[in-house]
Design an enzyme around this catalytic site. Structure first.
Site, PDB file in Angstrom:
ATOM      1  CG  ASP A  55      -9.549 -14.221  35.580  1.00 18.42           C
ATOM      2  OD1 ASP A  55      -9.850 -14.816  36.659  1.00 18.42           O
ATOM      3  OD2 ASP A  55      -9.054 -14.355  34.603  1.00 18.42           O
ATOM      4  N   GLY A 114      -5.233 -18.922  26.491  1.00 21.13           N
ATOM      5  CA  GLY A 114      -4.206 -18.224  25.770  1.00 21.13           C
ATOM      6  C   GLY A 114      -2.924 -18.705  26.204  1.00 21.13           C
ATOM      7  CB  THR A 115       0.024 -19.371  24.743  1.00 16.91           C
ATOM      8  OG1 THR A 115      -0.763 -20.621  24.792  1.00 16.91           O
ATOM      9  CG2 THR A 115       1.398 -19.738  25.259  1.00 16.91           C
ATOM     10  CB  VAL A 116       1.748 -15.169  28.532  1.00 14.52           C
ATOM     11  CG1 VAL A 116       2.345 -14.051  28.667  1.00 14.52           C
ATOM     12  CG2 VAL A 116       0.278 -15.010  28.896  1.00 14.52           C
ATOM     13  CG  LEU A 165       6.512 -15.290  29.748  1.00 12.65           C
ATOM     14  CD1 LEU A 165       6.092 -13.843  29.598  1.00 12.65           C
ATOM     15  CD2 LEU A 165       7.908 -15.428  30.458  1.00 12.65           C
ATOM     16  N   GLY A 166       3.730 -18.833  30.149  1.00 14.45           N
ATOM     17  CA  GLY A 166       2.604 -19.904  30.577  1.00 14.45           C
ATOM     18  C   GLY A 166       1.292 -20.032  29.824  1.00 14.45           C
ATOM     19  CG  HIS A 167       0.474 -23.423  28.122  1.00 10.20           C
ATOM     20  ND1 HIS A 167       0.427 -22.808  26.826  1.00 10.20           N
ATOM     21  CD2 HIS A 167       1.388 -23.865  28.527  1.00 10.20           C
ATOM     22  CE1 HIS A 167       1.810 -23.424  26.349  1.00 10.20           C
ATOM     23  NE2 HIS A 167       2.352 -23.939  27.450  1.00 10.20           N
TER      24      HIS A 167
HETATM   25  P1  ATP Z   1      -6.194 -17.616  32.975  1.00  4.20           P
HETATM   26  O1  ATP Z   1      -6.119 -17.636  31.603  1.00  4.20           O
HETATM   27  O2  ATP Z   1      -7.314 -18.359  33.660  1.00  4.20           O
HETATM   28  O3  ATP Z   1      -6.312 -16.104  33.434  1.00  4.20           O
HETATM   29  P2  ATP Z   1      -3.440 -17.644  33.679  1.00  4.20           P
HETATM   30  O4  ATP Z   1      -3.472 -16.250  34.388  1.00  4.20           O
HETATM   31  O5  ATP Z   1      -2.750 -18.519  34.495  1.00  4.20           O
HETATM   32  O6  ATP Z   1      -5.121 -18.107  33.730  1.00  4.20           O
HETATM   33  P3  ATP Z   1      -2.260 -16.444  31.598  1.00  4.20           P
HETATM   34  O7  ATP Z   1      -3.176 -15.396  31.630  1.00  4.20           O
HETATM   35  O8  ATP Z   1      -2.565 -17.052  29.915  1.00  4.20           O
HETATM   36  O9  ATP Z   1      -3.110 -17.589  32.482  1.00  4.20           O
HETATM   37  O10 ATP Z   1      -0.890 -16.381  31.814  1.00  4.20           O
HETATM   38  C1  ATP Z   1      -0.093 -17.379  31.815  1.00  4.20           C
HETATM   39  C2  ATP Z   1       1.189 -17.307  32.448  1.00  4.20           C
HETATM   40  O11 ATP Z   1       1.844 -16.166  32.096  1.00  4.20           O
HETATM   41  C3  ATP Z   1       0.859 -16.519  34.069  1.00  4.20           C
HETATM   42  O12 ATP Z   1       0.462 -17.560  34.888  1.00  4.20           O
HETATM   43  C4  ATP Z   1       2.040 -15.661  34.400  1.00  4.20           C
HETATM   44  O13 ATP Z   1       2.876 -16.412  35.053  1.00  4.20           O
HETATM   45  C5  ATP Z   1       2.655 -15.356  32.845  1.00  4.20           C
HETATM   46  N1  ATP Z   1       2.485 -13.959  32.569  1.00  4.20           N
HETATM   47  C6  ATP Z   1       1.186 -13.512  32.053  1.00  4.20           C
HETATM   48  N2  ATP Z   1       1.320 -12.161  31.815  1.00  4.20           N
HETATM   49  C7  ATP Z   1       2.639 -11.819  32.133  1.00  4.20           C
HETATM   50  C8  ATP Z   1       3.607 -10.544  31.957  1.00  4.20           C
HETATM   51  N3  ATP Z   1       3.111  -9.531  31.515  1.00  4.20           N
HETATM   52  N4  ATP Z   1       4.911 -10.692  32.197  1.00  4.20           N
HETATM   53  C9  ATP Z   1       5.279 -11.805  32.851  1.00  4.20           C
HETATM   54  N5  ATP Z   1       4.628 -12.874  32.711  1.00  4.20           N
HETATM   55  C10 ATP Z   1       3.176 -12.868  32.450  1.00  4.20           C
END
Ligand code: ATP
Ligand code: MG
EC number: 2.7.12.2
Length: 438
Positions: free
Chosen positions: A283, A178-180, A172-174
């Site tokens: 955050d 972390g990676t989601v 879903l994203g980095h």
């Molecule tokens: P940071 O690590 O600085 O907080 P971030 O929020 O962009 O940056 P992540 O928290 O790793 O990074 O999330 C990466 C991406 O995953 C997010 O931008 C979001 O689009 C997606 N994401 C995170 N959590 C969920 C979720 N519960 N459902 C759907 N998409 C999600």
């Protein structure tokens, strides 16, 4: 073709309706609805969500008498479909035919994010077959969705969350550290979002993080992402939360103010809830504000575990453009700093800069006046709201109750989730049409 052994008047009297949900490249699932005329668009999407848990369905179609596909995206269009269907039922009755179910075709689209190009290494147990067998004919109770969410929460909150039960799907994203992943939880058949963070820390610190995360089980607000559990495997922690099919706000283009207003209400309520538990978010930014096709808006990635925040910070250093000036200059962090980040996040979304501010500009925020939105392009209450949140002096920023009482928030505090839901669905469909077929 399956004919139902029911007379039409019997069906109408009991207001019973059978909706046949066509599964792409496969069979269909029959859903018996006991209060057909009262059925809402959202109810149908919820059931489609159970039948096709991996897809994000934003709309569905039915066929008219000429075989043309008609799209349904709202309660109004639902009513039109039902009245068309009931008229065909009457006709079938007059002609002495048996009633055919109402056939619908879900329109699914890929949620934002890339495919799992990195292919996270996981266990090799075979995944469940995803409706790939012969046509299924089933009856889903109308309240099954609510029940299954509650069940899921129970199953997951009992600490039964573990890597063996999870099948990782798309990335879903980095983020910063972390990676989601979008993931499938086999025992519950539910889709989750799993954030995986590599942390080289001692077992002691791992335990501390796990115990600090405990408070998340107690968080119970519709404005906060649902937490299902966390576990360490070797040097990585996986944090499992509710999956939001609309993704985060950073990927949306300029949002109409009547939609943004409802989103802001939810964000303020989410923050107020956290503050009431003495949790500072730390955050607040568009990528930590998630939306779904139900029109819900939820906050994620708040700093409940000091140890987790510290461990990530040690591994991945970074300043972000949403930090309050007092934080950038190393002074004390408080509720007011979250309020600054709230203001700058909504400013950023509306200015649609698409990228974070350069560090020089960040320094300007510390040394000079706060940036202001151009008046005229935005409504006065919105500009005032942002300006107040972004006052240089932390104490001059609105306190929680003042945020809730701000005219911009009051104006949109009507609980109208349909506005957000429709906007999310449209935006996802637009994205899908730009991306081409999945
Ligand atoms: P940071 O690590 O600085 O907080 P971030 O929020 O962009 O940056 P992540 O928290 O790793 O990074 O999330 C990466 C991406 O995953 C997010 O931008 C979001 O689009 C997606 N994401 C995170 N959590 C969920 C979720 N519960 N459902 C759907 N998409 C999600
Ligand atoms: Mg995040």
């Amino acid at each position: 073709m399956l004919w139902l052994p029911l007379g039409p008047f019997h069906a109408m009297e009991n207001q019973m309706l059978v909706i046949r949900i066509k599964i792409p490249n496969s069979g269909a699932v029959d859903w018996t609805v006991h209060s057909g005329p009262q059925l809402l668009f959202r109810d149908v999407l919820d059931v489609i969500g159970q039948v096709l848990p991996e897809a994000t369905t934003t709309a569905f179609e039915y066929e008219d008498e000429d075989g043309d596909r008609i799209t349904v995206r709202s309660d109004e269009e639902m009513k039109a479909m039902l009245s068309y269907y009931y008229s065909t039922v009457m006709e079938q009755q007059v002609n002495g035919q048996l009633i055919e179910p109402l056939l619908i075709f879900p329109r699914a689209c890929k949620p934002p994010g890339e495919r799992n190009i990195h292919g996270l290494k996981v266990n090799t147990r075979a995944g469940p077959s995803q409706h790939s067998g012969p046509a299924v004919s089933d009856s889903l109770p109308s309240n099954s969705l609510k029940k299954s969410s509650a069940e899921l929460k129970k199953i997951l909150a009992n600490g039964q969350m573990n890597e063996q039960d999870i099948r990782y799907r798309d990335t879903l994203g980095h983020g910063n550290g972390g990676t989601v992943y979008k993931a499938y939880h086999v025992p519950s058949g539910k889709i989750l979002a799993v954030k995986v963070i590599l942390l080289d820390i001692t077992l002691e610190l791992q335990k501390q993080i796990m115990s600090e995360l405990e408070i998340l089980y107690k968080c119970d607000s519709s404005y906060i992402i649902g937490f299902y559990g966390a576990f360490f495997v070797e040097n990585r922690i996986s944090i499992c939360t509710e999956f939001m099919d609309g993704g985060s706000l950073d990927v949306y283009r300029k949002i109409p103010e009547h939609v943004l207003g409802r989103i802001a209400v939810a964000v303020v309520k989410g923050l107020t809830y956290l503050w009431s538990l003495k949790i500072l978010h730390r955050d607040v930014k568009p990528s930590n504000m998630l939306v779904n096709t139900r029109g819900q808006v939820k906050l994620c990635d708040f700093g409940v575990s000091t140890q987790l925040v510290n461990s990530i910070a040690k591994t991945y250093v970074g300043t972000n453009a949403y930090m309050a000036p007092e934080r950038i200059s190393g002074e004390q962090y408080g509720i007011h700093s979250d309020v600054w980040s709230l203001g700058i996040s909504f400013m950023e979304i509306q200015k649609n800069q698409g990228s974070l501010m350069p560090l020089q500009l960040l320094q300007c925020i510390v040394d000079e006046d706060s940036p202001v939105l151009p008046v005229g392009e935005f409504s006065e209450p919105f500009v005032h709201f942002i300006t107040q949140c972004m006052r240089k002096q932390p104490k001059e920023r609105p306190a929680p109750e003042e945020l809730m009482g701000h005219p911009f928030i009051v104006q949109f505090n009507d609980g109208n989730a349909a506005v957000v839901s429709m906007w999310v669905c449209r935006a996802l469909e637009e994205r899908r049409s730009q991306q081409g077929p999945p």
